[in-house]
Write a protein that holds these residues in place. Sequence first.
Motif, PDB file in Angstrom:
ATOM      1  N   UNK A   1       0.820  -1.214   0.000  1.00  0.00           N
ATOM      2  CA  UNK A   1       0.000   0.000   0.000  1.00  0.00           C
ATOM      3  C   UNK A   1       0.846   1.252   0.000  1.00  0.00           C
ATOM      4  N   UNK A   2       0.315   2.317  -0.595  1.00  0.00           N
ATOM      5  CA  UNK A   2       1.040   3.597  -0.644  1.00  0.00           C
ATOM      6  C   UNK A   2       0.052   4.705  -0.320  1.00  0.00           C
ATOM      7  N   UNK A   3       0.371   5.574   0.614  1.00  0.00           N
ATOM      8  CA  UNK A   3      -0.513   6.647   1.062  1.00  0.00           C
ATOM      9  C   UNK A   3      -0.565   7.734  -0.015  1.00  0.00           C
ATOM     10  N   UNK A   4      -1.752   8.096  -0.381  1.00  0.00           N
ATOM     11  CA  UNK A   4      -1.927   9.160  -1.387  1.00  0.00           C
ATOM     12  C   UNK A   4      -1.820  10.538  -0.742  1.00  0.00           C
ATOM     13  N   UNK A   5      -1.185  11.480  -1.467  1.00  0.00           N
ATOM     14  CA  UNK A   5      -1.186  12.881  -1.065  1.00  0.00           C
ATOM     15  C   UNK A   5      -0.233  13.251   0.049  1.00  0.00           C
ATOM     16  N   UNK A   6       0.723  12.372   0.383  1.00  0.00           N
ATOM     17  CA  UNK A   6       1.622  12.690   1.494  1.00  0.00           C
ATOM     18  C   UNK A   6       2.485  13.913   1.193  1.00  0.00           C
ATOM     19  N   UNK A   7       3.006  14.001  -0.042  1.00  0.00           N
ATOM     20  CA  UNK A   7       3.877  15.138  -0.361  1.00  0.00           C
ATOM     21  C   UNK A   7       3.102  16.453  -0.291  1.00  0.00           C
ATOM     22  N   UNK A   8       1.881  16.429  -0.782  1.00  0.00           N
ATOM     23  CA  UNK A   8       1.064  17.648  -0.737  1.00  0.00           C
ATOM     24  C   UNK A   8       0.794  18.059   0.710  1.00  0.00           C
TER      25      UNK A   8
END
Length: 594
Positions: free
Chosen positions: A369-376
């Motif tokens: 799984x990869x968390x969406x929007x972390x960089x933002x």
Amino acid sequence: MRLCLSIYTLIKATSVSFTPFFAFTESEISAILFQNRLLIIVSIASIAIAALFYAYYTQTLKNEQRLSAYISESEQRMSALLSNLPGMAYRCRNDRNWTMQYVSDGCLRLTGYTREQLLQNTLISYNDIILKSYREEIWTNWQVKLSRHETVEMEYEIQTKDGKTKWVWEQGRGVYDHQDRVIAIEGLIIDISERVENNRNRQLAQDKLSAVLRSIGDGVITVDKEGKIDFINPMAAQILELNSAAIGERFDDQLTFLSTLSKQAVESPVTQCLKNRKVQSMQQQMTMVTLQGKSLEVETNASPLINQNVIEGVVLVFRDVTSRLAKERQIEYLSYHDGLTGLYNRRFFEEEIRRLDMPRNLPITLVVGDVNGLKVINDGFGHPTGDQLIQSAARAIKNSCRNDEIIARTGGDEFAILLPGVGEQEAEKVIERMRKNASESIIMGLPVSIAFGYATKINPNQSIFKVLQEAEDRMYQSKISDSSTSRNQTIKTMLQSLFNRSPREEAHILNVSDICERFAIAMGFNRDQIIELKLAAQLHDIGKIAVEQRILEKPGLLNDLERIQMQRHTETGFRILSTTAEYLNVAQIVYDHH
């Protein structure tokens, strides 16, 4: 010969002429014997007495000879005994000089002076040989003991002829006359310098050992053969909260030992040592519990004290390793766990993949799984908020899995789940639970979103790491399809969050957007240019989401630090918008607008 002469003289004195017996008849002989019967009896008695006297004299002479030989032999033995003594026998007067009347040959070896030099104080008195600090005490002690007819026994120092100092032991008694007056003192003086030196060295060694035991950082307790405490060093007393009242008490009554792993009571190392008569060394296995309930993990070493094959007691040395073991466990935990989420890390996950990759565990499903929007989120709200996003995602994943399933954070925003014995259909259900739990977590007004991919190993010949790679590829495909929509929604949510924090900013942005639109129309921009300029105006201050609200709402002038933070909002806005291709052109306008 003397006996024959005596008989002849006695017969001659009878006035009877000596006629040979063969000249007489038997009747004449009987008459002669009858007439001289008294004389004959006397003669015979005299002969018997003479014989007895001679026998007595001969026996007496032999006894005197044997006695003389015995006395000579005894004198030789006594002389040999006295000469082999590490000292001297003496007889002296009871005066201040201890005037010697007799000393054995050992005086030379003991004092360095000959008998002739000591007798009658010819060269030196014995009192002068005694060190001055002892003389008065010795005199007083002798006078008291002599008055009581008691034996004197004392130790003191003397100075020999060559200037050396020796320790001596003296024992003696007084010799008294019929009027109970002391006429002499007789005794023995022996060199005990070696014994005193050995005792001194032994005491020094004991003092050093005691100092070591009292100063070392380990606890030391000694017990006797009955298991009763007879020594506790300060460190042991401090660690175990024991005092002198514990001395004489049974060791096992004061302390309880538990297995560190099972927490069950076990036999103490002291008891084991008393039974087995062997060193009992235990490391990281024992928990010690005091009477007060204090519990500590210890490393122990119990050694038996054996004298002539008889055990006399036990020495227990222990070290409190509670803090050290806690740190080791923490280090071990951190080496296999992620510090932010508490989940396993990549290292542990890969080790578990290898350990569980066995036919009996098939099918094995791997989920990535990869968390969406972390960089933002990081750019817009800061890394602490980004950390909250990761933690929320971790909780959502963990709450969707069983306790025996392996969950790990394998990267900044990446997670992996190992599901042994789980096929594709069940895996999809697990993923659906994770998506649902994640969406129910809200961070800065945004639901947590995670892109998932999975793959299942059903054939023992498949490479488990190729299966993992397949799951990662599927996750990236899912992320690409969802990323644009997710990021757009994140940007819109961030802008709305800014408006909620500062209504003044919302009014300002709407005003600037209106002005830009009218300006673009007046300049003759085409429709796309007008839309792009209006969108840039709407988003030009989105970077202020990272500025503190008190600065945004401050009515007066900003100070230098506040001004610097406010000026950085264009950079923040550029980073937020440049994460999406749709806003890439607008991002440059936002960066350049100040």
